[in-house]
Write an enzyme that holds these catalytic residues in place. Sequence first.
Site, PDB file in Angstrom:
ATOM      1  N   GLU A 318       4.545 -13.064 -13.202  1.00  0.00           N
ATOM      2  CA  GLU A 318       5.859 -12.553 -13.520  1.00  0.00           C
ATOM      3  C   GLU A 318       6.338 -11.813 -12.390  1.00  0.00           C
ATOM      4  O   GLU A 318       6.645 -10.643 -12.831  1.00  0.00           O
ATOM      5  CB  GLU A 318       5.834 -11.858 -14.862  1.00  0.00           C
ATOM      6  CG  GLU A 318       5.661 -12.706 -16.045  1.00  0.00           C
ATOM      7  CD  GLU A 318       5.590 -12.126 -17.199  1.00  0.00           C
ATOM      8  OE1 GLU A 318       5.930 -10.805 -17.498  1.00  0.00           O
ATOM      9  OE2 GLU A 318       5.733 -12.901 -18.397  1.00  0.00           O
ATOM     10  N   GLU A 423       2.686 -18.918 -21.021  1.00  0.00           N
ATOM     11  CA  GLU A 423       2.619 -17.844 -22.169  1.00  0.00           C
ATOM     12  C   GLU A 423       3.974 -18.239 -23.134  1.00  0.00           C
ATOM     13  O   GLU A 423       4.850 -18.618 -22.680  1.00  0.00           O
ATOM     14  CB  GLU A 423       3.135 -16.536 -21.572  1.00  0.00           C
ATOM     15  CG  GLU A 423       2.137 -15.873 -20.766  1.00  0.00           C
ATOM     16  CD  GLU A 423       2.609 -14.307 -20.416  1.00  0.00           C
ATOM     17  OE1 GLU A 423       3.117 -13.910 -20.844  1.00  0.00           O
ATOM     18  OE2 GLU A 423       1.834 -13.920 -19.352  1.00  0.00           O
TER      19      GLU A 423
END
Length: 556
Positions: A318, A423
């Site tokens: 991320e 995720e």
Amino acid sequence: MESDDSVAREKEGLWKGRKRPWYKQKKKLWILIGVCTVLLIIIIIVAAVVVPNSGSGEEKRDESSGSDQSRLSGVLVPNGAPSWLNPYVWQDIADFNLTYTNETVGDMPIMGLNLTWDDSAKANEQVPALNEAWGDYAKRPARGVNVGGWLSLEPFITPSLFNYDLRMGIVDEYSLCKYLASRCESVLEKHYATFVTEDTFRQIRDAGLDHVRIPFSYWAVQTYDGDPYLFRTSWRYLLRAIEWCRRYGLRVNLDLHGLPGSQNGWNHSGRLGAINWLNGTDGGLNAQRSLEIHDRLSKFFAQPRYKNIIAYYGLANEPKMTYLPEDKVLQWTSDAYALVRKNGVSNAAVVFGDGFRGLHKWQGELTGLDNAALDVHQYLIFNTDLIVFNHSAKVRHACEGWTEETLESMDRATGFGPTLVAEWSQADTDCAKHLTNVGWGNRWTGTYITPDGSGDVTTPRCPTKDNRCSCDAANAPAGQWSDSYKQFLKMFAEAQMSSFEKGWGWFYWVWDTEDAPQWSYKKGLEAGVLPAKAYERSFDCDLSQIPSFSDLPETY
Ligand SMILES: *[C@@H]1O[C@H](CO)[C@@H](O)[C@H](O)[C@H]1NC(C)=O
Ligand SMILES: *[C@@H]1O[C@H](CO)[C@@H](O)[C@H](O)[C@H]1NC(C)=O
Ligand SMILES: *[C@@H]1O[C@H](CO)[C@@H](O)[C@H](O)[C@H]1NC(C)=O
Ligand SMILES: *[C@@H]1O[C@H](CO)[C@@H](O)[C@H](O)[C@H]1NC(C)=O
Ligand SMILES: *[C@@H]1O[C@H](CO)[C@@H](O)[C@H](O)[C@H]1NC(C)=O
Ligand SMILES: CC(=O)N[C@H]1CO[C@H](CO)[C@@H](O)[C@@H]1O
């Protein structure tokens, strides 16, 4: 050579075990004393060089870890060996090779590993054994789970580690270890040794899953500038976890979750606050340090023992590309990719985060990278427009919206190409304790207040948008969920699996949590809101099967 105990036993023998007759002749007595003195000197010298420094470690060791401490007898460790080479100070020794070695690969210790390995296990009958090729991930998507909140801490996953007065500002791994100082080591190692065990991987295998994503952070490799992070202890736990995955035929996705300087400023990068990676005065330095971390990691994981088991090699979790200069992140990603390949990581697909910029924006980017995959994380609840969907609409979005996004991204004409959802969860609210941050409120009840006020949400963002937006039912234990809420949770999960399997597959976030049952695959299985085997589902996004669910989480 000897351990402490055997030296002590030998000393006893020397001084206490002799029989009377020896003392009768003075000459023999003097010879004996001389011999003993010489022996004693030798023993002292030998002890100083090779006897393990077991003192402090013994006290710290956790009795509940289940390790067989007798395996340490006879283990020799040079005096002054660092903790990562000294099993006498390890809280948990199960399944580690305890024979001392200071050998390294890529400047990372191999200590703890066995010499040989066995890649013959398969996770289940649907998938190939580790020593057989997996094949095309577009045809056989990964079904995996994250062991998140383990080697990279996250307050909402283990709130018990963050149970302090809010005024102390303990909100992430950085502030926690800064506060704990020398106690950080024992607290974190206890967590490493207990939160994920061999049984975790057996259960993951039994759930019909075939991949595991393992988040870890740069301090497994290196610390800088007085970082308070616990240096390197997580490394051996990472290596052992890979060996346990091997035992159960599970393939691994290595996920570097926290990078020097923080790539997103979020708590789960290690340090909440500024982004000092590719940003600010030290942005370049931290980018360079991140490459050095990958230089060492990729040399290590290029070893033959990892060829079959490391399916995905992640560069950076991320990175916040909505803030960082996109060209700099893309350049860093290319450089890191080239480095990892140059160092010999050849089988694994190299993974990089989508940076939240929108999947279509990746069309035509980084097209020169071979066997690379884009990693997108799909959640409804961090978005104020999606969190308000009622349950039926949430399932519908998981089917329609996310199938469309996956297919768009998988097609090189409209997106990057290979796409992985590393995720996702079953959370339908952002109510879990510490989820938004330690001490913060949430969007669901309209109590989300940020320090700079930028993203504040002060009106309730749940489907009814009124005073019925409560967290009570959402935060109830799974055992109290109503049947219809359970039906929703299961359909929501299966909808996501179905969509993400249109790409290279999925990894649920996370295997287990202390509370937060909508984020725990393990608790979900126990509550019956996940398929008993991940490859056997009852709902495959036939939209006509979606009932009119109630709007809100319910208990009975
Ligand atoms: C390493 O070898 C020992 C001895 O054969 C064995 O007991 C242990 O389980 C092995 N460790 C792993 C992770 O396979
Ligand atoms: C590793 O251990 C050997 C002896 O086992 C020693 O000669 C050598 O200096 C050590 N190397 C390092 C880098 O500590
Ligand atoms: C344990 O490590 C030592 C040192 O690297 C090695 O000689 C030994 O063969 C290893 N044991 C096993 C079971 O692989
Ligand atoms: C980027 O770096 C600058 C300079 O250090 C800093 O002021 C800013 O807060 C950083 N941006 C973020 C999002 O942290
Ligand atoms: C859920 O939301 C959708 C879209 O807003 C709406 O059409 C539907 O009637 C709602 N369903 C229920 C059960 O409230
Ligand atoms: C402020 C902040 O960084 N909050 C993040 C903490 O981590 C959770 C997930 O564990 C995120 O949801 C928050 O955004």
